[in-house]
Design a protein around this motif. Structure first.
Motif, short mmCIF file in Angstrom:
data_model
loop_
_atom_site.label_atom_id
_atom_site.label_comp_id
_atom_site.label_asym_id
_atom_site.label_seq_id
_atom_site.Cartn_x
_atom_site.Cartn_y
_atom_site.Cartn_z
N SER A 204 0.80 -1.23 0.00
CA SER A 204 0.00 0.00 0.00
C SER A 204 0.83 1.28 0.00
CB SER A 204 -1.01 0.00 1.16
OG SER A 204 -0.36 0.24 2.38
N GLN A 205 2.10 1.19 -0.38
CA GLN A 205 2.89 2.41 -0.52
C GLN A 205 2.65 2.97 -1.90
OE1 GLN A 205 6.99 1.54 0.01
NE2 GLN A 205 6.97 2.04 2.16
N ASP A 206 2.01 4.08 -1.99
CA ASP A 206 1.82 4.77 -3.25
C ASP A 206 2.47 6.13 -3.11
OD1 ASP A 206 -1.58 3.61 -3.90
OD2 ASP A 206 0.33 2.60 -4.04
N ASP A 207 3.12 6.58 -4.18
CA ASP A 207 3.72 7.89 -4.08
C ASP A 207 2.66 8.97 -4.18
OD1 ASP A 207 3.13 8.14 -6.75
OD2 ASP A 207 5.19 7.84 -7.43
N ALA A 208 3.08 10.21 -4.20
CA ALA A 208 2.15 11.33 -4.12
C ALA A 208 1.16 11.37 -5.29
CB ALA A 208 2.94 12.64 -4.07
N VAL A 209 1.53 10.82 -6.44
CA VAL A 209 0.67 10.87 -7.61
C VAL A 209 -0.30 9.68 -7.64
CG1 VAL A 209 0.79 11.60 -10.02
CG2 VAL A 209 2.87 11.41 -8.71
N ALA B 34 2.43 -5.18 -7.44
CA ALA B 34 2.31 -4.03 -6.53
C ALA B 34 1.12 -4.28 -5.61
CB ALA B 34 2.11 -2.74 -7.31
N GLU B 35 1.35 -4.04 -4.34
CA GLU B 35 0.28 -4.14 -3.35
C GLU B 35 -0.28 -2.74 -3.13
OE1 GLU B 35 1.54 -6.59 0.16
OE2 GLU B 35 3.43 -6.55 -0.95
N ARG B 36 -1.58 -2.59 -3.37
CA ARG B 36 -2.24 -1.31 -3.14
C ARG B 36 -3.19 -1.46 -1.97
NH1 ARG B 36 -4.21 0.99 -8.87
NH2 ARG B 36 -5.70 -0.72 -8.62
N ALA B 37 -3.89 -0.41 -1.64
CA ALA B 37 -4.79 -0.42 -0.48
C ALA B 37 -5.92 -1.44 -0.63
CB ALA B 37 -5.37 0.97 -0.25
N ASP B 38 -6.48 -1.58 -1.83
CA ASP B 38 -7.65 -2.44 -2.02
C ASP B 38 -7.43 -3.63 -2.93
OD1 ASP B 38 -9.31 -0.85 -0.39
OD2 ASP B 38 -9.55 0.58 -2.04
N ASP B 39 -6.28 -3.68 -3.61
CA ASP B 39 -6.08 -4.78 -4.54
C ASP B 39 -4.60 -5.03 -4.79
OD1 ASP B 39 -5.36 -2.63 -6.22
OD2 ASP B 39 -7.35 -2.55 -7.10
N LEU B 40 -4.34 -6.13 -5.47
CA LEU B 40 -2.99 -6.52 -5.86
C LEU B 40 -2.91 -6.43 -7.38
CD1 LEU B 40 -0.24 -7.88 -4.99
CD2 LEU B 40 -1.32 -10.03 -5.63
N PRO C 205 -8.82 -7.79 -6.51
CA PRO C 205 -9.29 -7.14 -5.28
C PRO C 205 -9.13 -8.09 -4.09
CG PRO C 205 -10.93 -6.98 -7.03
CD PRO C 205 -9.90 -7.96 -7.48
N TYR C 206 -8.66 -7.56 -2.98
CA TYR C 206 -8.44 -8.40 -1.80
C TYR C 206 -9.72 -9.11 -1.35
CZ TYR C 206 -4.03 -5.84 -1.42
OH TYR C 206 -2.80 -5.29 -1.66
N GLY C 207 -10.85 -8.43 -1.45
CA GLY C 207 -12.11 -9.01 -1.01
C GLY C 207 -12.57 -10.18 -1.86
N ARG C 208 -12.02 -10.35 -3.05
CA ARG C 208 -12.41 -11.44 -3.95
C ARG C 208 -11.54 -12.68 -3.80
NH1 ARG C 208 -17.27 -10.40 -6.54
NH2 ARG C 208 -17.42 -8.16 -6.80
N MET C 209 -10.45 -12.57 -3.05
CA MET C 209 -9.54 -13.71 -2.89
C MET C 209 -10.18 -14.77 -2.01
SD MET C 209 -5.84 -12.03 -2.39
CE MET C 209 -5.40 -10.58 -3.31
N GLN C 210 -10.15 -16.01 -2.49
CA GLN C 210 -10.67 -17.12 -1.71
C GLN C 210 -9.56 -17.97 -1.12
OE1 GLN C 210 -13.28 -19.12 -4.47
NE2 GLN C 210 -15.03 -17.96 -3.72
N LEU C 211 -8.44 -18.07 -1.85
CA LEU C 211 -7.35 -18.94 -1.42
C LEU C 211 -6.04 -18.35 -1.93
CD1 LEU C 211 -6.34 -21.74 -0.31
CD2 LEU C 211 -6.72 -22.61 -2.61
#
Length: 166
Positions: free
Chosen positions: A7-12, A83-89, A104-110
């Protein structure tokens, strides 16, 4: 090749991409040389014995494929990143046909970490993400086992947190 934590994203708002370790490239190139080298020797010997010395020159074809594959494997290895973002990979790969997968992280089952005998010899592991839709399953090959386990644990944790909110 940039590296960063989740979840490290730069300023842009651009994601921080992480490339694959060089051990994967080493493993793939070694397998290429071993298999095509054996094929070249076998073809040269068999063609030389049964078809004549002139035909043994066709054994150079696998040698040409080794050179072409060496370059291609390097380009392919450089194309893989995640890249790992706040809501998805995000997973990006491909040289001629670029593909970017967003899971999206919420869609991962395994989330699986696997390592075959050759991968274990080179100290590598593969992370495989499974979702409800088979088309969105994603793989990150050639990671350091510690990074693969960290990623698995983090993705599992984020997946549970996001799916609990549904």
């Amino acid at each position: 090749m940039e590296t960063g934590t989740a979840s490290q994203d730069d300023a842009v708002g651009e994601p921080v991409w992480t490339g694959l370790p060089p051990g994967l490239l080493t493993m793939r190139r070694l397998l290429l040389v071993v298999w095509l080298g054996l094929l070249a020797v076998a073809a040269g010997v068999l063609l030389g014995l049964f078809a004549g010395p002139g035909w043994a020159a066709f054994a150079l074809l696998p040698a040409v494929l080794i050179v072409w594959g060496w370059v291609g494997l390097g380009r392919n290895w450089r194309s893989w990143r995640y890249a790992e973002r706040a809501d998805d990979l995000l997973i990006s790969r491909g040289v001629l046909w670029r593909a970017e997968t967003i899971v999206p992280y919420g869609r991962m089952q395994l989330v699986e970490v696997t390592s075959g005998p050759v991968e274990r010899h080179f100290g590598l592991a593969t992370v495989q993400l499974h979702t409800a839709a088979a088309a969105t399953d994603a793989t990150i090959p050639g990671l350091d086992p510690a990074e693969a386990e960290r990623l698995r644990d983090r993705l599992t944790e984020l997946g549970e947190a996001r799916s609990a909110g549904l």
